[in-house]
Design a protein around this motif. Structure first.
Motif, PDB file in Angstrom:
ATOM      1  N   THR A 123       0.833  -1.204   0.000  1.00  0.00           N
ATOM      2  CA  THR A 123       0.000   0.000   0.000  1.00  0.00           C
ATOM      3  C   THR A 123       0.864   1.249   0.000  1.00  0.00           C
ATOM      4  OG1 THR A 123      -1.799  -1.126   1.155  1.00  0.00           O
ATOM      5  CG2 THR A 123      -1.758   1.288   1.276  1.00  0.00           C
ATOM      6  N   GLU A 124       1.937   1.221   0.765  1.00  0.00           N
ATOM      7  CA  GLU A 124       2.848   2.368   0.818  1.00  0.00           C
ATOM      8  C   GLU A 124       3.609   2.522  -0.497  1.00  0.00           C
ATOM      9  OE1 GLU A 124       4.073   2.854   5.473  1.00  0.00           O
ATOM     10  OE2 GLU A 124       4.787   1.049   4.435  1.00  0.00           O
ATOM     11  N   TYR A 125       4.046   1.404  -1.114  1.00  0.00           N
ATOM     12  CA  TYR A 125       4.704   1.503  -2.422  1.00  0.00           C
ATOM     13  C   TYR A 125       3.814   2.264  -3.395  1.00  0.00           C
ATOM     14  CZ  TYR A 125       7.214  -2.838  -0.992  1.00  0.00           C
ATOM     15  OH  TYR A 125       7.932  -3.799  -0.344  1.00  0.00           O
ATOM     16  N   ARG A 126       2.545   1.873  -3.407  1.00  0.00           N
ATOM     17  CA  ARG A 126       1.614   2.458  -4.372  1.00  0.00           C
ATOM     18  C   ARG A 126       1.387   3.946  -4.094  1.00  0.00           C
ATOM     19  NH1 ARG A 126      -0.069  -1.242  -7.675  1.00  0.00           N
ATOM     20  NH2 ARG A 126       0.028  -3.448  -7.066  1.00  0.00           N
ATOM     21  N   GLN A 127       1.322   4.292  -2.837  1.00  0.00           N
ATOM     22  CA  GLN A 127       1.154   5.705  -2.494  1.00  0.00           C
ATOM     23  C   GLN A 127       2.390   6.506  -2.877  1.00  0.00           C
ATOM     24  OE1 GLN A 127      -1.800   7.119  -1.246  1.00  0.00           O
ATOM     25  NE2 GLN A 127      -0.674   8.898  -2.012  1.00  0.00           N
TER      26      GLN A 127
END
Length: 227
Positions: A123-127
């Motif tokens: 989720t953080e990668y995508r953000q």
């Protein structure tokens, strides 16, 4: 953090970007099935990045403004066209074999959770990949083929696509100038606006795409008479 981004390729290009191969070459896929050659556009974007990041900087199409290296490591049914690494302008010439689909990014970014980064979740990668795109760029995108606008689904005028999580192989002479051992095999996510064109008719074509003031690219394409 070791954040990587490239404003040269595209955003969340929903996999429903296809519009029948019988349409004129100036029409991008927009309405039909959500896959091209068995892959979503997001999956194709990962393939694009794996291609681009594996090429040494000395012959990398993202760093060249003339198109001299547009055929480097091109394999398979889709031909990849690069933007400009870190943004800018380019006027390129490129010979493309007959029958190839053509994938290019209008603008994009990516995150690699390298050896120098703290651990993060998907989720953080995508953000992080999302955060590196200019916040207003979605309203100022343009793509034309032979002077005609490339047509997108009117409900989502230019569609955005994130890739699945993937990894890439980096050469010693990589575009970052960093130790490839800290990059190869580490998780990557891309976010951007992509176009997948059906095979073009043999002959000369002019492709132009622009994303605000981030990048402005023109390709003079020669589609060959043979695959």
């Amino acid at each position: 953090m070791f954040k990587k981004h490239l404003f040269t390729n595209t955003h969340k290009l929903f996999a429903g970007l296809l519009v029948g191969a019988l349409m004129a070459p100036s029409i991008a896929f927009a309405y039909s099935t959500p896959t091209v050659l068995g892959k979503t556009v997001g999956e194709w974007s990962a393939k694009w990045w794996q291609w681009a990041l594996a090429i040494p900087a000395s012959v990398n199409p993202m760093l060249d403004t003339t198109g001299a290296f547009c055929d480097v490591n091109q394999t398979g049914p889709a031909w990849f066209l690069a933007g400009v690494f870190t943004g800018g302008t380019a006027d390129r010439n490129c010979i493309v074999p007959k029958g190839k689909y053509i994938l290019f990014p209008i603008v994009n970014s990516f995150w690699i959770n390298s050896a120098w980064d703290d651990p993060h979740t998907e989720t953080e990668y995508r953000q992080f990949a999302n955060d590196t795109l200019p916040p207003s760029i979605g309203g100022d995108l343009e793509a034309t083929l032979d002077g005609q606008p490339i047509i997108f689904n009117p409900d989502t005028p230019i569609v955005r696509s994130q890739s699945p999580v993937f990894t890439a192989n980096f050469p010693v002479d990589n575009v970052f100038g960093l130790d490839p051992n800290g990059l190869t095999g580490y998780p990557i996510v891309s976010d951007g606006f992509w176009v997948m064109l059906p095979p073009l008719n043999p002959g000369e074509h002019v492709l132009h795409f622009r994303a605000g003031e981030t990048q402005d690219i023109t390709y003079h394409l020669t589609i060959g008479s043979r695959p």
